[in-house]
Write a protein that holds these residues in place. Structure first.
Motif, PDB file in Angstrom:
ATOM      1  N   GLN A  65       0.847  -1.185   0.000  1.00  0.00           N
ATOM      2  CA  GLN A  65       0.000   0.000   0.000  1.00  0.00           C
ATOM      3  C   GLN A  65       0.889   1.244   0.000  1.00  0.00           C
ATOM      4  N   ILE A  66       0.814   2.016  -1.072  1.00  0.00           N
ATOM      5  CA  ILE A  66       1.548   3.271  -1.178  1.00  0.00           C
ATOM      6  C   ILE A  66       0.528   4.398  -1.260  1.00  0.00           C
ATOM      7  N   GLU A  67       0.660   5.368  -0.361  1.00  0.00           N
ATOM      8  CA  GLU A  67      -0.294   6.475  -0.322  1.00  0.00           C
ATOM      9  C   GLU A  67       0.435   7.815  -0.315  1.00  0.00           C
ATOM     10  N   ASN A  68       0.099   8.637  -1.296  1.00  0.00           N
ATOM     11  CA  ASN A  68       0.582  10.023  -1.343  1.00  0.00           C
ATOM     12  C   ASN A  68       2.111  10.122  -1.313  1.00  0.00           C
ATOM     13  N   LEU A  69       2.778   9.166  -1.961  1.00  0.00           N
ATOM     14  CA  LEU A  69       4.241   9.105  -1.925  1.00  0.00           C
ATOM     15  C   LEU A  69       4.869  10.269  -2.695  1.00  0.00           C
ATOM     16  N   THR A  70       5.784  10.960  -2.026  1.00  0.00           N
ATOM     17  CA  THR A  70       6.528  12.051  -2.648  1.00  0.00           C
ATOM     18  C   THR A  70       8.007  11.861  -2.345  1.00  0.00           C
ATOM     19  N   LYS A  71       8.841  12.024  -3.369  1.00  0.00           N
ATOM     20  CA  LYS A  71      10.284  11.915  -3.187  1.00  0.00           C
ATOM     21  C   LYS A  71      10.969  12.999  -4.006  1.00  0.00           C
ATOM     22  N   ARG A  72      11.849  13.750  -3.325  1.00  0.00           N
ATOM     23  CA  ARG A  72      12.566  14.846  -3.984  1.00  0.00           C
ATOM     24  C   ARG A  72      14.069  14.618  -3.899  1.00  0.00           C
ATOM     25  N   PHE A  73      14.775  15.094  -4.904  1.00  0.00           N
ATOM     26  CA  PHE A  73      16.231  15.142  -4.898  1.00  0.00           C
ATOM     27  C   PHE A  73      16.623  16.592  -5.166  1.00  0.00           C
ATOM     28  N   ASP A  74      17.056  17.289  -4.117  1.00  0.00           N
ATOM     29  CA  ASP A  74      17.328  18.727  -4.195  1.00  0.00           C
ATOM     30  C   ASP A  74      16.079  19.445  -4.699  1.00  0.00           C
ATOM     31  N   ASP A  75      16.158  20.121  -5.849  1.00  0.00           N
ATOM     32  CA  ASP A  75      14.992  20.857  -6.339  1.00  0.00           C
ATOM     33  C   ASP A  75      14.185  20.066  -7.367  1.00  0.00           C
ATOM     34  N   HIS A  76      14.517  18.778  -7.530  1.00  0.00           N
ATOM     35  CA  HIS A  76      13.794  17.932  -8.485  1.00  0.00           C
ATOM     36  C   HIS A  76      12.825  17.009  -7.750  1.00  0.00           C
ATOM     37  N   THR A  77      11.571  17.041  -8.141  1.00  0.00           N
ATOM     38  CA  THR A  77      10.569  16.150  -7.568  1.00  0.00           C
ATOM     39  C   THR A  77      10.445  14.916  -8.454  1.00  0.00           C
ATOM     40  N   ALA A  78      10.955  13.784  -7.963  1.00  0.00           N
ATOM     41  CA  ALA A  78      10.945  12.544  -8.747  1.00  0.00           C
ATOM     42  C   ALA A  78       9.603  11.847  -8.674  1.00  0.00           C
ATOM     43  N   LEU A  79       8.935  11.936  -7.535  1.00  0.00           N
ATOM     44  CA  LEU A  79       7.617  11.336  -7.342  1.00  0.00           C
ATOM     45  C   LEU A  79       6.721  12.344  -6.638  1.00  0.00           C
ATOM     46  N   SER A  80       5.491  12.461  -7.113  1.00  0.00           N
ATOM     47  CA  SER A  80       4.584  13.451  -6.546  1.00  0.00           C
ATOM     48  C   SER A  80       3.230  12.825  -6.231  1.00  0.00           C
ATOM     49  N   HIS A  81       2.951  12.622  -4.949  1.00  0.00           N
ATOM     50  CA  HIS A  81       1.638  12.178  -4.465  1.00  0.00           C
ATOM     51  C   HIS A  81       1.164  10.900  -5.189  1.00  0.00           C
ATOM     52  N   VAL A  82       2.026   9.911  -5.213  1.00  0.00           N
ATOM     53  CA  VAL A  82       1.716   8.661  -5.913  1.00  0.00           C
ATOM     54  C   VAL A  82       0.958   7.704  -5.000  1.00  0.00           C
ATOM     55  N   ASP A  83      -0.136   7.156  -5.509  1.00  0.00           N
ATOM     56  CA  ASP A  83      -0.901   6.110  -4.826  1.00  0.00           C
ATOM     57  C   ASP A  83      -0.786   4.816  -5.625  1.00  0.00           C
ATOM     58  N   LEU A  84      -0.599   3.711  -4.914  1.00  0.00           N
ATOM     59  CA  LEU A  84      -0.460   2.415  -5.589  1.00  0.00           C
ATOM     60  C   LEU A  84      -0.836   1.313  -4.602  1.00  0.00           C
ATOM     61  N   GLN A  85      -1.569   0.333  -5.074  1.00  0.00           N
ATOM     62  CA  GLN A  85      -1.960  -0.791  -4.226  1.00  0.00           C
ATOM     63  C   GLN A  85      -1.786  -2.094  -4.992  1.00  0.00           C
ATOM     64  N   VAL A  86      -1.145  -3.065  -4.344  1.00  0.00           N
ATOM     65  CA  VAL A  86      -0.951  -4.379  -4.949  1.00  0.00           C
ATOM     66  C   VAL A  86      -1.526  -5.419  -3.996  1.00  0.00           C
ATOM     67  N   GLU A  87      -2.499  -6.178  -4.491  1.00  0.00           N
ATOM     68  CA  GLU A  87      -3.142  -7.202  -3.664  1.00  0.00           C
ATOM     69  C   GLU A  87      -2.225  -8.401  -3.487  1.00  0.00           C
ATOM     70  N   SER A  88      -2.398  -9.093  -2.367  1.00  0.00           N
ATOM     71  CA  SER A  88      -1.623 -10.298  -2.093  1.00  0.00           C
ATOM     72  C   SER A  88      -1.871 -11.352  -3.165  1.00  0.00           C
ATOM     73  N   GLY A  89      -0.822 -12.005  -3.617  1.00  0.00           N
ATOM     74  CA  GLY A  89      -0.954 -13.064  -4.605  1.00  0.00           C
ATOM     75  C   GLY A  89      -1.245 -12.581  -6.010  1.00  0.00           C
ATOM     76  N   SER A  90      -0.878 -11.334  -6.310  1.00  0.00           N
ATOM     77  CA  SER A  90      -1.115 -10.791  -7.650  1.00  0.00           C
ATOM     78  C   SER A  90       0.188 -10.259  -8.231  1.00  0.00           C
ATOM     79  N   VAL A  91       0.165  -9.989  -9.546  1.00  0.00           N
ATOM     80  CA  VAL A  91       1.323  -9.442 -10.251  1.00  0.00           C
ATOM     81  C   VAL A  91       0.947  -8.062 -10.778  1.00  0.00           C
ATOM     82  N   TYR A  92       1.693  -7.055 -10.351  1.00  0.00           N
ATOM     83  CA  TYR A  92       1.422  -5.667 -10.728  1.00  0.00           C
ATOM     84  C   TYR A  92       2.537  -5.181 -11.638  1.00  0.00           C
ATOM     85  N   GLY A  93       2.166  -4.694 -12.812  1.00  0.00           N
ATOM     86  CA  GLY A  93       3.143  -4.175 -13.763  1.00  0.00           C
ATOM     87  C   GLY A  93       3.233  -2.663 -13.687  1.00  0.00           C
TER      88      GLY A  93
END
Length: 299
Positions: A3-31
């Motif tokens: 479960q990923i909610e509102n993920l944000t990751k920055r490197f100095d002044d560069h925003t690599a990820l902005s408010h990312v949501d992602l969910q992967v159910e157990s026993g499944s394959v997520y591409g």
């Protein structure tokens, strides 16, 4: 499971990820797919606990990932760029992994050794890129992880070995309900193995759906009319791309299949045929709506 909610990751002044949501159910394959520089590897390294997020939360089985060695002992990560100590053999790697992963199985190591048929006493540095990738799968799958995270997993493998590796992964999913997140540019291959697909673009999640739903919402229509294309359809249909060859028009559309065919039928076409879209085509036309110029690329 993941479960990923509102993920944000920055490197100095560069925003690599902005408010990312992602969910992967157990026993499944997520591409996880996206163009170069979209943030896929950054997301994976956050998920593995390599990077500390600047915002949002990442949990696996309701446990926070970052700074959690016990949880990481249940996660296998195979990156695109592999690293092995210079003098290590596959056997040395297995010994190392067995000291780090509590579920490491020497029995499973032996089974997979028969599959990969590599010399366990030979220095890995002397192996080809494809053989080194096999070593990574060999020792990682021997850890019997609950979660497998893969970045370009079968790059460098020949077709036969690619099929064997995917067979091992899917066997883990079926028999042990292992959860898999895989990032790859090989969309044709992902189409065969994934339950869900997420499209990442410029650090944002553009689309995340079950693969079956994603393909059912976007359609390719081949159509021809007695007196040319009725321009009124441009307003009645959500057209992502429109090309023509003679009297035949090829439309990429978003919407319900029944409604599309009903609206087109009202203008009495002499040809009207829906053609299934591949994941690659869905990917291209979704990005096309975000400023990429893909005109005629799949005509």
């Amino acid at each position: 499971m993941i479960q990923i909610e509102n993920l944000t990751k920055r490197f100095d002044d560069h925003t690599a990820l902005s408010h990312v949501d992602l969910q992967v159910e157990s026993g499944s394959v997520y591409g996880l797919v996206g163009p170069n520089g979209s943030g896929k590897t950054t997301l994976i390294k956050c998920l593995c606990g390599v990077y500390c997020p600047d915002g949002g939360t990442i949990t696996v089985g309701e446990e926070m990932v970052y700074d959690n060695p016990a949880l990481k002992g249940r996660i296998a990560y195979i990156p695109d760029d592999l690293y092995f100590p210079t003098t290590f053999t596959p056997r040395d790697m297995a010994v190392l992994y067995s000291s780090l992963y509590p579920n490491f199985s020497w029995e499973r190591y032996k089974e997979l050794g028969s599959l990969f048929q590599l010399d366990e006493k030979k220095r890995i540095a002397r192996f080809s890129k494809g053989m080194q990738k096999q070593v990574a799968f060999w020792v990682s799958m021997s850890c019997q992880p609950e979660v497998i995270i893969l970045d370009e997993p079968v790059d460098g493998l020949d077709p036969v070995m690619r099929k064997k590796v995917w067979g091992v992964i899917l066997q883990e999913v079926e028999e042990r309900q292992v959860t898999v997140l895989v990032s790859s540019h090989n969309l044709r291959e992902l189409e065969d193995v994934c339950d869900h697909v997420g499209i990442l673009h410029l650090g944002e999640m553009l689309l995340s759906k079950a693969l079956s739903d994603m393909k059912s919402d976007t359609h390719k229509l081949q159509v021809a009319f007695p007196e040319g294309f009725p321009e009124v359809l441009t307003n009645e249909l959500e057209i992502l791309n429109h090309t023509e060859s003679g009297r035949v028009h090829m439309l990429i559309l978003r919407g319900r299949e029944e409604e599309i065919l009903h609206k087109v039928a009202a203008y009495q076409p002499i040809l009207s045929e829906l053609i299934p879209l591949t994941l690659e085509e869905v990917f291209i036309y979704e990005l096309g709506g975000k400023g990429y110029d893909f005109k005629n690329i799949l005509a």
